[in-house]
Design an enzyme around this catalytic site. Structure first.
Site, PDB file in Angstrom:
ATOM      1  CB  SER A  93      64.602  91.352  55.442  1.00 32.16           C
ATOM      2  OG  SER A  93      65.773  91.058  56.176  1.00 32.16           O
ATOM      3  CE  LYS A  96      64.802  87.901  58.218  1.00 30.06           C
ATOM      4  NZ  LYS A  96      65.754  88.694  57.416  1.00 30.06           N
ATOM      5  CE1 TYR A 192      63.011  90.946  60.639  1.00 29.18           C
ATOM      6  CE2 TYR A 192      65.392  91.203  60.645  1.00 29.18           C
ATOM      7  CZ  TYR A 192      64.210  90.975  59.960  1.00 29.18           C
ATOM      8  OH  TYR A 192      64.245  90.758  58.615  1.00 29.18           O
TER       9      TYR A 192
END
Length: 384
Positions: A93, A96, A192
């Site tokens: 992640s 991101k 999230y």
């Protein structure tokens, strides 16, 4: 597969980490003021008590002088030392922030408005079905996708390990999510969600007319010369170049030998977590981003405009692809973390208020303690 950043759900909390040692006065600096032994002690804990084969911490001070500390081996049974700062790994992640910067590049070019509905750019795509019938892209903004305030359910929550074997289209990941009840009304909470970033990737693809990997390479990776960072295409399951092996627990025998999961189908992580990079490149990314070489100041300020993110811990906030987290020594860090259960890796990377960047990653997921100790190492790297 768990969330491509279950770290960002709960374990990215640094307030409980223990800071070790102290730095010399800045005026007396002749080299990076970093307590490598304190960092090594934390890494050694990970590679012994936590059964993780390899761990690494890379710290770069505000003058970009790096210190690399490693522990363990690059692969079980190989006897090879853990790879260094140029060793590639799946950043999960931490993808991101790269996706968010690509979107912000389109904002700068006046191709995207953050507060416009995603329907403006992806007409008809965000329409819920079944239990998710309330979901409507006309009520969800681009900003909410990037800030995790859209209420969209996380598609990862509905996957099983068997789902991760073959390439998948981003639209299919979105369809999985849209068949489930939203977490809340858009703008009325924080949760999230990888789904928001898959949609952000689709937005980038639609407006640039390029696949997300090519677009991020041209908009983010290449302009700041991240030479060892790349976006693997669907179907490319191996990691290019030097890298450590990755492992996870055997679900049927958690106390038994670790399972090698180095090969991983990246399309299941997509714009939320597919990228491969190195510790050195990630630290450079943060310093280039905050140095103004990717976005003008007003656009960076939009990224850093944050809301409370209670799931990340006390005083944690989330902007557009970046989290603001407290450090045990005071101040804070703009960072992101991630893990790929199917890919056997976890990491956390970011930049503190002094301009010091740090990246820590581990080569196996062996339970919550390994994540906690990784985060403790991150705190030590920035506080020691």
């Amino acid at each position: 597969m768990r969330s491509t950043s279950s770290i960002a759900r709960s374990a990215l909390v640094l307030a409980c980490a223990v800071a070790l040692a102290s730095s010399a006065p800045a005026a007396a600096e002749r080299g990076p003021v970093i307590d490598a032994e304190a960092i090594r002690a934390q890494l050694d804990l990970i590679t012994s008590t936590d059964r993780v084969p390899g761990a690494l911490a890379e710290v770069s001070d505000r003058r970009r002088r790096p210190v690399t500390v490693t522990s363990g081996t690059a692969g079980l049974g190989t006897g090879l030392p853990m790879v260094g700062s140029a060793g590639r790994f799946r950043i999960a992640s931490v993808t991101k922030p790269f996706t968010a910067v690509a979107v912000m590049q389109l904002v700068v070019r006046h191709q995207v408005r953050l507060d416009a509905p995603i329907e403006t750019y992806l007409p008809g795509v965000v329409r819920g079905t079944g239990e998710g019938h309330e979901i409507d892209g006309r009520t969800i903004t681009v900003r909410q996708l990037l800030q995790n305030t859209s209420g969209l359910p996380d598609y990862v929550s509905f996957l099983s390990p068997g789902d991760l074997r073959e390439p998948v289209e981003a639209a299919e990941l979105v369809r999985i999510a849209l068949a489930h009840r939203p977490d809340f009304t858009p703008g009325d909470g924080w949760q999230y969600s990888n789904t928001g970033y898959v949609l952000a990737g689709m937005l980038v693809e639609r407006l640039t007319r390029k696949d997300i990997g090519t677009a991020v390479t041209e908009l983010v990776i290449r302009p700041v010369h991240l030479r060892d960072t790349y976006w693997p295409p669907a179907g490319e399951r191996r990691i290019r170049g030097p890298h450590a092996r990755n492992y996870t627990l055997n679900a049927s025998d958690p106390a038994g030998p670790l399972v090698d999961v180095t090969e991983f189908e990246p399309s299941w992580a997509g714009a939320a977590g597919a990228m491969v990079s190195t510790p050195a490149d990630l630290n450079q990314f943060w310093q280039e981003l905050f140095g103004g070489r990717l976005l003008p100041r007003w656009a960076l300020n939009q990224m850093l405009t944050s809301v409370l993110a209670p799931d990340l811990g006390p005083k944690a906030e989330y902007g557009l692809g970046v989290a603001r987290l407290p450090l045990s020594c005071g101040g804070g860090v703009w960072a992101h973390g991630g893990d790929l259960a199917g890919g056997g890796v976890a990491n956390v990377s970011g930049l503190d208020d002094s301009g010091r960047a740090a990246t820590v990653y581990i080569t196996a997921l062996t339970g919550g303690a390994s994540i906690d100790h990784m985060l403790g190492t991150f705190d030590t790297a920035l506080c020691s």
